[in-house]
Scaffold this motif. Structure first.
Motif, PDB file in Angstrom:
ATOM      1  N   ALA A   1       0.825  -1.216   0.000  1.00 55.71           N
ATOM      2  CA  ALA A   1       0.000   0.000   0.000  1.00 55.71           C
ATOM      3  C   ALA A   1       0.855   1.260   0.000  1.00 55.71           C
ATOM      4  CB  ALA A   1      -0.943  -0.003   1.197  1.00 55.71           C
ATOM      5  N   ARG A   2       1.947   1.230   0.731  1.00 54.05           N
ATOM      6  CA  ARG A   2       2.764   2.436   0.860  1.00 54.05           C
ATOM      7  C   ARG A   2       3.270   2.925  -0.496  1.00 54.05           C
ATOM      8  NH1 ARG A   2       5.488   5.295   4.508  1.00 54.05           N
ATOM      9  NH2 ARG A   2       7.367   6.361   3.806  1.00 54.05           N
ATOM     10  N   LEU A   3       3.814   2.014  -1.289  1.00 58.23           N
ATOM     11  CA  LEU A   3       4.363   2.399  -2.581  1.00 58.23           C
ATOM     12  C   LEU A   3       3.273   2.948  -3.499  1.00 58.23           C
ATOM     13  CD1 LEU A   3       6.791   2.567  -4.448  1.00 58.23           C
ATOM     14  CD2 LEU A   3       6.333   0.197  -5.150  1.00 58.23           C
ATOM     15  N   SER A   4       2.112   2.320  -3.506  1.00 57.69           N
ATOM     16  CA  SER A   4       1.045   2.775  -4.402  1.00 57.69           C
ATOM     17  C   SER A   4       0.528   4.154  -3.987  1.00 57.69           C
ATOM     18  CB  SER A   4      -0.106   1.766  -4.427  1.00 57.69           C
ATOM     19  OG  SER A   4      -0.797   1.739  -3.196  1.00 57.69           O
ATOM     20  N   VAL A   5       0.434   4.419  -2.690  1.00 60.96           N
ATOM     21  CA  VAL A   5      -0.030   5.725  -2.227  1.00 60.96           C
ATOM     22  C   VAL A   5       1.009   6.801  -2.518  1.00 60.96           C
ATOM     23  CG1 VAL A   5      -0.633   7.090  -0.183  1.00 60.96           C
ATOM     24  CG2 VAL A   5      -1.594   4.795  -0.489  1.00 60.96           C
ATOM     25  N   CYS A   6       2.280   6.475  -2.316  1.00 60.80           N
ATOM     26  CA  CYS A   6       3.336   7.444  -2.616  1.00 60.80           C
ATOM     27  C   CYS A   6       3.370   7.768  -4.112  1.00 60.80           C
ATOM     28  CB  CYS A   6       4.689   6.903  -2.154  1.00 60.80           C
ATOM     29  SG  CYS A   6       4.922   6.959  -0.366  1.00 60.80           S
ATOM     30  N   GLU A   7       3.169   6.763  -4.946  1.00 57.21           N
ATOM     31  CA  GLU A   7       3.124   7.005  -6.383  1.00 57.21           C
ATOM     32  C   GLU A   7       1.922   7.876  -6.745  1.00 57.21           C
ATOM     33  OE1 GLU A   7       3.097   3.172  -8.157  1.00 57.21           O
ATOM     34  OE2 GLU A   7       5.277   2.897  -8.039  1.00 57.21           O
TER      35      GLU A   7
END
Length: 372
Positions: free
Chosen positions: A178-184
Protein backbone atom coordinates in the motif's frame (compact mmCIF):
# COMPACT_ATOMS: atom_id res chain seq x y z
CA UNK A 1 -33.20 3.24 13.43
CA UNK A 2 -30.20 5.48 12.82
CA UNK A 3 -29.88 9.24 12.81
CA UNK A 4 -27.97 9.52 9.53
CA UNK A 5 -26.19 7.46 6.90
CA UNK A 6 -22.64 8.44 6.03
CA UNK A 7 -19.09 7.21 6.42
CA UNK A 8 -18.87 8.20 10.09
CA UNK A 9 -17.78 5.65 12.66
CA UNK A 10 -21.21 5.01 14.18
CA UNK A 11 -22.92 4.43 10.84
CA UNK A 12 -20.18 2.15 9.56
CA UNK A 13 -20.17 0.14 12.79
CA UNK A 14 -23.88 -0.54 12.40
CA UNK A 15 -23.60 -1.76 8.82
CA UNK A 16 -20.58 -3.94 9.56
CA UNK A 17 -22.43 -5.67 12.38
CA UNK A 18 -25.52 -6.24 10.25
CA UNK A 19 -23.48 -7.50 7.32
CA UNK A 20 -21.57 -9.90 9.58
CA UNK A 21 -24.87 -11.36 10.82
CA UNK A 22 -26.18 -12.36 7.38
CA UNK A 23 -25.11 -16.01 7.86
CA UNK A 24 -27.27 -16.16 11.01
CA UNK A 25 -30.38 -15.24 9.07
CA UNK A 26 -30.79 -11.70 10.35
CA UNK A 27 -32.95 -9.71 7.92
CA UNK A 28 -32.38 -6.02 8.70
CA UNK A 29 -34.10 -2.89 7.51
CA UNK A 30 -32.21 0.30 8.35
CA UNK A 31 -34.35 3.42 8.70
CA UNK A 32 -32.40 6.67 8.66
CA UNK A 33 -33.88 9.88 10.00
CA UNK A 34 -31.88 11.93 7.51
CA UNK A 35 -31.01 11.23 3.89
CA UNK A 36 -27.86 9.40 2.77
CA UNK A 37 -24.75 11.58 3.08
CA UNK A 38 -21.47 11.25 1.19
CA UNK A 39 -20.43 9.47 -1.96
CA UNK A 40 -18.64 6.46 -0.51
CA UNK A 41 -21.15 4.94 1.87
CA UNK A 42 -21.13 1.15 1.35
CA UNK A 43 -24.71 -0.08 1.66
CA UNK A 44 -23.50 -3.71 1.67
CA UNK A 45 -26.76 -4.85 0.09
CA UNK A 46 -28.74 -3.93 3.22
CA UNK A 47 -32.20 -2.48 2.68
CA UNK A 48 -32.35 1.22 3.56
CA UNK A 49 -35.24 3.64 4.00
CA UNK A 50 -35.07 7.32 4.87
CA UNK A 51 -37.52 9.61 6.66
CA UNK A 52 -35.85 12.57 4.89
CA UNK A 53 -36.15 14.76 7.95
CA UNK A 54 -34.25 18.04 7.43
CA UNK A 55 -31.61 18.38 10.18
CA UNK A 56 -33.40 15.67 12.13
CA UNK A 57 -36.40 17.92 12.88
CA UNK A 58 -39.52 15.88 13.45
CA UNK A 59 -42.55 16.57 11.25
CA UNK A 60 -45.82 14.81 10.53
CA UNK A 61 -44.69 13.64 7.10
CA UNK A 62 -41.75 11.82 8.70
CA UNK A 63 -43.98 10.30 11.39
CA UNK A 64 -46.41 9.07 8.75
CA UNK A 65 -43.55 7.65 6.70
CA UNK A 66 -42.14 5.84 9.73
CA UNK A 67 -45.52 4.35 10.55
CA UNK A 68 -45.93 3.07 6.99
CA UNK A 69 -42.44 1.55 6.96
CA UNK A 70 -42.96 -0.23 10.27
CA UNK A 71 -46.40 -1.56 9.30
CA UNK A 72 -44.97 -2.92 6.05
CA UNK A 73 -41.83 -4.48 7.51
CA UNK A 74 -43.35 -5.77 10.79
CA UNK A 75 -40.10 -6.03 12.75
CA UNK A 76 -39.48 -8.61 15.47
CA UNK A 77 -37.21 -6.16 17.31
CA UNK A 78 -36.43 -2.44 17.11
CA UNK A 79 -32.88 -1.15 17.63
CA UNK A 80 -32.09 2.55 18.06
CA UNK A 81 -28.62 3.79 17.10
CA UNK A 82 -27.61 7.26 18.46
CA UNK A 83 -29.64 9.81 20.40
CA UNK A 84 -32.20 11.10 17.89
CA UNK A 85 -32.92 7.68 16.46
CA UNK A 86 -33.22 6.19 19.95
CA UNK A 87 -36.12 8.54 20.60
CA UNK A 88 -37.85 7.63 17.33
CA UNK A 89 -37.20 3.94 18.00
CA UNK A 90 -39.73 4.16 20.86
CA UNK A 91 -42.24 5.50 18.36
CA UNK A 92 -41.36 2.74 15.89
CA UNK A 93 -42.02 0.12 18.57
CA UNK A 94 -45.39 1.73 19.30
CA UNK A 95 -46.31 1.47 15.63
CA UNK A 96 -45.10 -2.14 15.47
CA UNK A 97 -46.87 -3.39 18.58
CA UNK A 98 -50.27 -4.94 18.02
CA UNK A 99 -51.00 -7.82 20.36
CA UNK A 100 -47.45 -8.73 21.23
CA UNK A 101 -44.52 -7.05 22.91
CA UNK A 102 -41.86 -5.81 20.50
CA UNK A 103 -38.44 -5.66 22.20
CA UNK A 104 -36.61 -2.34 21.98
CA UNK A 105 -32.90 -1.77 22.37
CA UNK A 106 -31.15 1.59 22.16
CA UNK A 107 -27.48 2.38 21.57
CA UNK A 108 -25.27 5.17 22.86
CA UNK A 109 -22.38 5.79 20.48
CA UNK A 110 -20.72 8.81 22.08
CA UNK A 111 -19.33 10.22 25.30
CA UNK A 112 -20.64 13.26 27.17
CA UNK A 113 -17.27 14.98 27.50
CA UNK A 114 -18.39 18.08 25.59
CA UNK A 115 -22.14 17.78 26.20
CA UNK A 116 -22.34 21.43 27.30
CA UNK A 117 -21.13 22.50 23.84
CA UNK A 118 -23.83 20.60 21.96
CA UNK A 119 -26.66 22.47 20.27
CA UNK A 120 -29.68 23.22 22.44
CA UNK A 121 -31.91 20.86 20.43
CA UNK A 122 -29.42 18.03 20.79
CA UNK A 123 -29.22 18.57 24.56
CA UNK A 124 -33.02 18.42 24.76
CA UNK A 125 -33.06 15.20 22.72
CA UNK A 126 -30.48 13.62 25.06
CA UNK A 127 -32.58 14.55 28.11
CA UNK A 128 -35.61 12.97 26.42
CA UNK A 129 -33.62 9.88 25.47
CA UNK A 130 -32.46 9.51 29.08
CA UNK A 131 -36.04 9.75 30.38
CA UNK A 132 -37.30 7.23 27.83
CA UNK A 133 -34.44 4.79 28.52
CA UNK A 134 -36.37 3.22 31.43
CA UNK A 135 -38.67 1.62 28.84
CA UNK A 136 -35.85 0.17 26.73
CA UNK A 137 -35.15 -3.55 27.07
CA UNK A 138 -31.44 -3.07 26.44
CA UNK A 139 -29.05 -0.14 26.43
CA UNK A 140 -25.87 -0.81 24.47
CA UNK A 141 -22.89 1.47 25.09
CA UNK A 142 -19.91 1.48 22.76
CA UNK A 143 -17.48 2.61 25.45
CA UNK A 144 -16.93 2.18 29.17
CA UNK A 145 -16.57 5.93 29.64
CA UNK A 146 -19.82 6.57 27.82
CA UNK A 147 -21.66 4.04 29.99
CA UNK A 148 -20.47 5.69 33.18
CA UNK A 149 -21.20 9.23 32.00
CA UNK A 150 -24.69 8.48 30.70
CA UNK A 151 -25.69 6.51 33.79
CA UNK A 152 -24.59 9.44 35.94
CA UNK A 153 -26.60 11.74 33.65
CA UNK A 154 -29.80 9.83 34.29
CA UNK A 155 -29.99 6.96 31.82
CA UNK A 156 -31.41 3.76 33.27
CA UNK A 157 -28.78 1.41 34.63
CA UNK A 158 -31.08 -1.57 34.10
CA UNK A 159 -30.23 -3.82 31.14
CA UNK A 160 -27.19 -1.65 30.28
CA UNK A 161 -24.02 -3.17 28.87
CA UNK A 162 -20.91 -2.27 26.89
CA UNK A 163 -20.34 -3.77 23.45
CA UNK A 164 -17.29 -2.20 21.79
CA UNK A 165 -16.82 -1.69 18.08
CA UNK A 166 -15.59 -4.64 16.10
CA UNK A 167 -13.17 -4.59 13.19
CA UNK A 168 -13.13 -6.68 10.03
CA UNK A 169 -9.53 -7.87 9.87
CA UNK A 170 -10.11 -9.28 6.41
CA UNK A 171 -10.54 -5.67 5.25
CA UNK A 172 -8.22 -3.81 7.63
CA UNK A 173 -4.93 -5.65 7.76
CA UNK A 174 -1.25 -4.98 7.03
CA UNK A 175 -0.62 -4.26 3.33
CA UNK A 176 3.10 -3.84 2.59
CA UNK A 177 2.32 -2.86 -1.01
CA UNK A 178 0.00 0.00 0.00
CA UNK A 179 2.76 2.44 0.86
CA UNK A 180 4.36 2.40 -2.58
CA UNK A 181 1.05 2.77 -4.40
CA UNK A 182 -0.03 5.72 -2.23
CA UNK A 183 3.34 7.44 -2.62
CA UNK A 184 3.12 7.01 -6.38
CA UNK A 185 -0.41 8.41 -6.38
CA UNK A 186 0.71 11.50 -4.47
CA UNK A 187 4.05 11.90 -6.24
CA UNK A 188 6.07 11.34 -3.07
CA UNK A 189 9.31 9.59 -2.30
CA UNK A 190 8.64 6.12 -0.87
CA UNK A 191 11.06 6.92 1.94
CA UNK A 192 9.31 10.02 3.29
CA UNK A 193 7.43 9.69 6.60
CA UNK A 194 3.66 9.46 6.09
CA UNK A 195 1.42 10.58 8.92
CA UNK A 196 -2.34 10.47 8.59
CA UNK A 197 -5.49 11.74 10.27
CA UNK A 198 -8.72 10.14 9.11
CA UNK A 199 -11.79 12.08 10.23
CA UNK A 200 -14.53 14.23 8.77
CA UNK A 201 -14.00 17.98 8.99
CA UNK A 202 -15.48 18.95 12.36
CA UNK A 203 -14.08 21.05 15.25
CA UNK A 204 -14.35 18.07 17.58
CA UNK A 205 -11.84 16.14 15.46
CA UNK A 206 -9.23 18.87 15.96
CA UNK A 207 -7.66 19.14 12.54
CA UNK A 208 -6.30 22.53 13.62
CA UNK A 209 -4.28 20.93 16.40
CA UNK A 210 -3.02 18.25 14.04
CA UNK A 211 -1.82 20.85 11.54
CA UNK A 212 -0.15 22.87 14.30
CA UNK A 213 1.66 19.75 15.53
CA UNK A 214 2.65 18.91 11.96
CA UNK A 215 4.21 22.35 11.50
CA UNK A 216 6.35 21.72 14.58
CA UNK A 217 7.26 18.20 13.50
CA UNK A 218 8.70 19.24 10.13
CA UNK A 219 11.45 21.14 11.94
CA UNK A 220 12.83 17.74 12.92
CA UNK A 221 11.54 15.77 9.94
CA UNK A 222 11.47 18.18 6.98
CA UNK A 223 10.44 15.47 4.51
CA UNK A 224 7.37 14.37 6.49
CA UNK A 225 4.03 14.40 4.65
CA UNK A 226 0.56 14.52 6.15
CA UNK A 227 -2.63 12.92 4.82
CA UNK A 228 -6.06 14.22 5.85
CA UNK A 229 -8.91 11.99 4.76
CA UNK A 230 -12.60 12.52 5.42
CA UNK A 231 -15.69 14.36 4.34
CA UNK A 232 -14.93 18.09 4.10
CA UNK A 233 -11.15 17.66 4.13
CA UNK A 234 -10.61 19.00 0.65
CA UNK A 235 -8.78 21.86 -1.02
CA UNK A 236 -12.09 23.51 -1.93
CA UNK A 237 -13.00 23.93 1.74
CA UNK A 238 -11.75 27.39 2.76
CA UNK A 239 -12.02 26.55 6.46
CA UNK A 240 -9.53 23.72 6.05
CA UNK A 241 -7.08 25.79 4.03
CA UNK A 242 -7.25 28.60 6.56
CA UNK A 243 -5.91 26.40 9.36
CA UNK A 244 -3.06 24.77 7.40
CA UNK A 245 0.15 26.70 8.15
CA UNK A 246 1.60 28.21 4.99
CA UNK A 247 5.00 26.59 5.47
CA UNK A 248 3.61 23.02 5.28
CA UNK A 249 0.85 23.42 2.69
CA UNK A 250 2.84 21.54 0.06
CA UNK A 251 3.24 18.66 2.54
CA UNK A 252 -0.43 18.41 3.53
CA UNK A 253 -2.56 16.26 1.23
CA UNK A 254 -6.30 16.87 1.56
CA UNK A 255 -7.85 13.74 0.11
CA UNK A 256 -11.50 14.38 1.09
CA UNK A 257 -13.84 11.41 1.45
CA UNK A 258 -12.42 8.20 0.01
CA UNK A 259 -13.58 4.67 -0.56
CA UNK A 260 -10.14 3.07 -0.07
CA UNK A 261 -9.57 3.81 3.62
CA UNK A 262 -7.93 0.42 4.37
CA UNK A 263 -5.29 1.00 1.68
CA UNK A 264 -4.60 4.58 2.77
CA UNK A 265 -4.40 3.58 6.43
CA UNK A 266 -2.02 0.71 5.74
CA UNK A 267 0.31 3.07 3.84
CA UNK A 268 1.03 5.23 6.89
CA UNK A 269 3.99 5.24 9.22
CA UNK A 270 1.88 6.79 11.98
CA UNK A 271 -1.86 7.30 12.35
CA UNK A 272 -3.19 10.09 14.56
CA UNK A 273 -6.44 10.70 16.39
CA UNK A 274 -6.28 14.24 17.78
CA UNK A 275 -9.92 14.56 18.87
CA UNK A 276 -11.10 16.64 21.80
CA UNK A 277 -13.69 13.98 22.69
CA UNK A 278 -14.56 10.45 21.59
CA UNK A 279 -16.33 7.35 22.84
CA UNK A 280 -14.81 4.35 21.03
CA UNK A 281 -13.13 5.72 17.88
CA UNK A 282 -13.14 3.35 14.91
CA UNK A 283 -10.06 4.93 13.38
CA UNK A 284 -7.92 3.73 16.29
CA UNK A 285 -8.90 0.09 15.86
CA UNK A 286 -8.69 0.28 12.07
CA UNK A 287 -5.14 1.65 12.12
CA UNK A 288 -4.10 -0.92 14.70
CA UNK A 289 -5.60 -3.72 12.58
CA UNK A 290 -3.42 -2.47 9.70
CA UNK A 291 -0.34 -2.71 11.92
CA UNK A 292 0.13 1.07 12.16
CA UNK A 293 1.36 2.63 15.45
CA UNK A 294 -0.81 5.49 16.68
CA UNK A 295 -0.72 8.74 18.55
CA UNK A 296 -4.04 9.35 20.28
CA UNK A 297 -5.44 11.92 22.64
CA UNK A 298 -6.59 10.52 25.96
CA UNK A 299 -10.31 10.73 25.26
CA UNK A 300 -12.99 8.08 25.54
CA UNK A 301 -11.61 4.54 25.43
CA UNK A 302 -8.73 5.46 23.09
CA UNK A 303 -5.90 4.70 25.55
CA UNK A 304 -7.55 1.43 26.57
CA UNK A 305 -7.87 0.32 22.95
CA UNK A 306 -4.27 1.28 22.18
CA UNK A 307 -2.93 -0.48 25.30
CA UNK A 308 0.64 0.72 24.85
CA UNK A 309 0.83 0.18 21.08
CA UNK A 310 1.69 3.82 20.46
CA UNK A 311 1.62 7.12 22.36
CA UNK A 312 -1.14 8.80 24.37
CA UNK A 313 -1.22 12.56 24.97
CA UNK A 314 -3.61 14.93 26.69
CA UNK A 315 -6.15 16.61 24.41
CA UNK A 316 -5.57 20.21 23.29
CA UNK A 317 -1.79 19.95 23.70
CA UNK A 318 -0.27 20.53 20.25
CA UNK A 319 3.28 20.38 21.57
CA UNK A 320 2.74 16.98 23.17
CA UNK A 321 1.06 15.74 19.98
CA UNK A 322 4.08 16.79 17.92
CA UNK A 323 6.54 15.29 20.42
CA UNK A 324 4.66 11.97 20.40
CA UNK A 325 4.76 11.77 16.60
CA UNK A 326 8.47 12.58 16.69
CA UNK A 327 9.07 9.89 19.30
CA UNK A 328 7.49 7.23 17.10
CA UNK A 329 9.39 8.38 14.01
CA UNK A 330 12.63 8.26 16.01
CA UNK A 331 12.17 4.57 16.76
CA UNK A 332 14.29 2.17 14.72
CA UNK A 333 12.18 0.77 11.91
CA UNK A 334 12.12 -2.75 13.36
CA UNK A 335 10.83 -1.41 16.69
CA UNK A 336 8.08 0.57 15.00
CA UNK A 337 7.09 -2.52 13.01
CA UNK A 338 7.03 -4.57 16.20
CA UNK A 339 4.75 -1.99 17.80
CA UNK A 340 2.45 -2.24 14.79
CA UNK A 341 2.50 -6.03 15.01
CA UNK A 342 1.44 -5.87 18.66
CA UNK A 343 -1.35 -3.45 17.76
CA UNK A 344 -2.65 -5.76 15.04
CA UNK A 345 -2.62 -8.75 17.39
CA UNK A 346 -4.57 -6.83 20.02
CA UNK A 347 -7.38 -6.03 17.58
CA UNK A 348 -7.54 -9.59 16.26
CA UNK A 349 -7.64 -11.06 19.77
CA UNK A 350 -10.00 -8.64 21.51
CA UNK A 351 -12.04 -6.66 18.96
CA UNK A 352 -12.89 -8.94 16.07
CA UNK A 353 -16.03 -8.05 14.15
CA UNK A 354 -17.31 -11.62 14.33
CA UNK A 355 -17.21 -11.67 18.14
CA UNK A 356 -18.85 -8.24 18.47
CA UNK A 357 -21.60 -9.08 15.95
CA UNK A 358 -22.29 -12.34 17.77
CA UNK A 359 -22.63 -10.42 21.04
CA UNK A 360 -25.39 -8.29 19.51
CA UNK A 361 -27.03 -11.39 18.06
CA UNK A 362 -27.06 -13.17 21.42
CA UNK A 363 -28.59 -10.16 23.15
CA UNK A 364 -31.27 -9.69 20.48
CA UNK A 365 -32.04 -13.42 20.60
CA UNK A 366 -32.42 -13.35 24.38
CA UNK A 367 -34.91 -10.47 24.08
CA UNK A 368 -36.97 -12.42 21.55
CA UNK A 369 -37.04 -15.45 23.86
CA UNK A 370 -38.46 -13.46 26.75
CA UNK A 371 -42.16 -13.91 27.48
CA UNK A 372 -44.39 -10.95 26.64
Amino acid sequence: MTTALGTGGAEMALFRVLNALRPKGVQPLVVSIMALQGEHFPEMGIEIRSLDMPRARLNWQAVSRLRAIVKEFQPDIVQGWMYHSNVLAHLARYFAASQRHIPLAIAIRSSMTIFAQEKRLTRLVVHLDAWLSRWADRIFYVSRLGAQQHTNFGYSSQQAMVIPNGFDCSVFHPMPEARLSVCEELGLSPNCPLIGLIARWQPLKNHRGFFAAAAMLVRQYPDANFLCIGRGCSADNPEVLACVPEEIRHQVHLLAERGDIPRLTAALDIAVNASHAEAFPNVVGEAMACGIPMVVTDVGDSAWILDGCGRVVMPRDDFALSDAMAALLALPQHERKQLGHQACNRIVEHFSLAAVADHYFQEWSSLLRRPD
